[in-house]
Design an enzyme around this catalytic site. Structure first.
Site, PDB file in Angstrom:
ATOM      1  N   GLU A  40       0.829  -1.206   0.000  1.00 50.14           N
ATOM      2  CA  GLU A  40       0.000   0.000   0.000  1.00 50.14           C
ATOM      3  C   GLU A  40       0.864   1.259   0.000  1.00 50.14           C
ATOM      4  OE1 GLU A  40      -2.035  -0.419   3.736  1.00 50.14           O
ATOM      5  OE2 GLU A  40      -3.246  -2.122   3.065  1.00 50.14           O
ATOM      6  N   ARG A  66       3.298   7.591  -0.266  1.00 47.41           N
ATOM      7  CA  ARG A  66       4.289   8.659  -0.386  1.00 47.41           C
ATOM      8  C   ARG A  66       5.263   8.433  -1.541  1.00 47.41           C
ATOM      9  NH1 ARG A  66       5.854  11.709   4.132  1.00 47.41           N
ATOM     10  NH2 ARG A  66       5.108  10.032   5.456  1.00 47.41           N
ATOM     11  N   CYS A  85      -0.795  33.770  11.387  1.00 47.52           N
ATOM     12  CA  CYS A  85      -0.340  34.382  12.644  1.00 47.52           C
ATOM     13  C   CYS A  85       0.024  33.345  13.696  1.00 47.52           C
ATOM     14  CB  CYS A  85      -1.433  35.280  13.184  1.00 47.52           C
ATOM     15  SG  CYS A  85      -2.117  36.302  11.893  1.00 47.52           S
ATOM     16  N   GLU A  86       0.977  32.491  13.378  1.00 46.95           N
ATOM     17  CA  GLU A  86       1.502  31.533  14.349  1.00 46.95           C
ATOM     18  C   GLU A  86       2.963  31.325  14.008  1.00 46.95           C
ATOM     19  OE1 GLU A  86      -0.381  27.765  14.921  1.00 46.95           O
ATOM     20  OE2 GLU A  86      -2.339  28.537  14.332  1.00 46.95           O
TER      21      GLU A  86
END
Ligand code: LLP
Length: 421
Positions: A275, A278, A346-347
């Site tokens: 399977e 990637r 904003c992080e």
């Protein structure tokens, strides 16, 4: 190997200049190369050639139907983990007979839909799930083909968040309980036990954990056969890693993986299912973004791009490395500079790379993130009301948008304000 290379100083996706796609669809966007997808699929086919096998592409890695259709036409089966993925695979023309259904929490509804639409096997992950598959099958007057996912308690030596084969992980049934569970399954009339399933993790860069796990699997297969079960299929999961940092990573190749599979499991004469996700799609995709600003900070410079953590979550979530290259090739020997590459969210977590050394970047420059094909678009969100970015597919000198960017109007209209408010 992929098909994203510089020609006359311009990064191309196969025969299409990436800058041309950017001009046509706007940034940021994902772009996939069909030739790379097919090449990677073929590598697995070659690796398992001569043994009875089926490659079930892990749909979760990139689930656009154009990608699924490309692989389906090459003969791929699919591994799905939700009703949505099952429906996507079917819509892309994949027959149910070559779809395996994995996942730790399949609902009765999901099981029912897959049983009526056709399924190669359910990879059952627990005893309660086994009972539900049996009950649904009996209710429908069917027999469900099942393999049990066994947890071999092997350390995959990958990032903790994508490691799945240790006893403490939520996945599968402990290998020590397998005989008991198979015995119970054999007594349930709604189930047909056909094999064993395993998946120990993702982005493995070493064959050793696979080998250890597959040796345990081989042993278990013999024990279960001796107990009278017809173990005829082994599903080995996915997990083979890719080189994210091209300069210094050399994960094992599919043919080495295939040779190891033959060595460890060949004598059993089982059909082999794998399977991979990637490795098929990871390096077949780029995320392309445009530099909004280059800003001087205290002791560091920031390249602020128009893509953010919501578009490509992997660096924020797994501290993942992606090679980042300019779309216009820098002159040979150009001076280099270290930048923090960040998005507009904003992080502080919205950081793609720290102190990345590259040729000087200016506002307006296009940058391409390599290895973004897997777990990129599928993990994106609209955090900060940033529209999901488009996906584009290239084949030779042709390209097409395979998922368009939603308009703000569409996004806003998805919410409803209750009448009673
Ligand atoms: N089979 C099963 C049962 C899986 O859970 C997975 C991935 C695969 C196959 C495919 O594994 P691959 O060949 O792609 O390694 N979002 C993470 C990766 C999560 C992997 C989850 N399971 C990331 O971005 O690294």
């Amino acid at each position: 190997m992929d098909h994203f290379i510089y020609r006359q100083g311009r990064l191309h996706a196969e025969d299409v200049p990436v800058a041309e796609i950017a001009a046509a669809v706007g940034t940021p966007f994902y772009v996939y190369s069909t030739a790379t997808l097919l090449r990677h699929y073929a590598l697995f086919e070659e690796a398992l050639e001569g043994s009875d096998h089926l490659i079930c592409y892990a749909v979760k890695a990139a689930s656009n139907q154009a990608i699924l259709t490309t692989l389906a036409r090459a003969g791929a089966g699919m591994d799905v983990v939700s009703l949505g993925e099952y429906l996507r695979a079917r819509a892309a023309g994949v027959p149910g007979e070559i779809i395996v259904f994995s996942g730790v929490g399949k609902t009765a509804d999901e099981i029912r839909t897959a049983l009526s639409g056709g399924i190669r096997q359910f990879n059952v992950e627990s005893e309660p799930e086994m009972e539900v598959v049996n009950a649904v099958a009996l209710d429908m007057g069917k027999v469900a083909p099942v393999a049990f996912r066994v947890n071999p308690d092997v350390d995959a030596r990958t990032h903790a968040k994508i490691s799945t084969g240790k006893a403490e992980n939520k996945f599968g049934i402990p290998i020590a309980r397998a005989r008991e569970v198979y015995a119970r399954a054999a007594s349930l009339p709604g189930l047909e036990v056909i094999g064993i399933d395993m998946h120990i993790g993702s982005q493995l860069t070493d064959l050793e954990p696979f080998r250890l796990a597959y040796e345990k699997l081989a042993e278990l297969a013999e024990v279960l056969r001796a107990d009278g079960h017809d173990i005829r299929r082994l599903d080995l999961g996915g997990g083979l890693g890719i080189p994210y940092a091209r300069s210094n990573e050399t994960p094992p190749l599919p043919h080495e993986y295939g040779a190891m599979i033959r060595r460890v499991l060949g004598h059993l004469g089982c059909e082999i299912v794998i399977e991979p996700g990637r490795l098929i799609v990871g390096n077949a995709g780029l995320m392309v973004t445009r530099t909004i600003y280059v800003k001087q900070g205290e002791g560091r410079d920031f390249v602020i791009v128009d893509a953010a953590m919501n578009d490509l979550l992997r660096p924020a979530m797994y501290d993942a490395h992606h090679d980042i290259v300019p779309v216009e090739e820098p002159a040979p020997g150009a001076a280099e500079h270290a930048y923090d590459i960040v998005g507009p969210v904003c992080e502080t977590g919205d950081t793609f790379a720290r102190a990345r050394v590259m040729a000087p970047v200016s506002a307006g420059d296009l940058l391409a993130f390599r290895g973004a094909g897997a777990y990129g678009a599928v993990m994106a969100s609209e955090y900060n009301t940033r529209p999901l970015i488009p996906e584009v597919m290239v084949k030779g000198d042709q390209f097409a948008v395979i998922r368009r960017r939603p308009s703000f109007d569409e996004i806003l209209k998805r919410d409803t304000i209750p009448e009673w408010l």
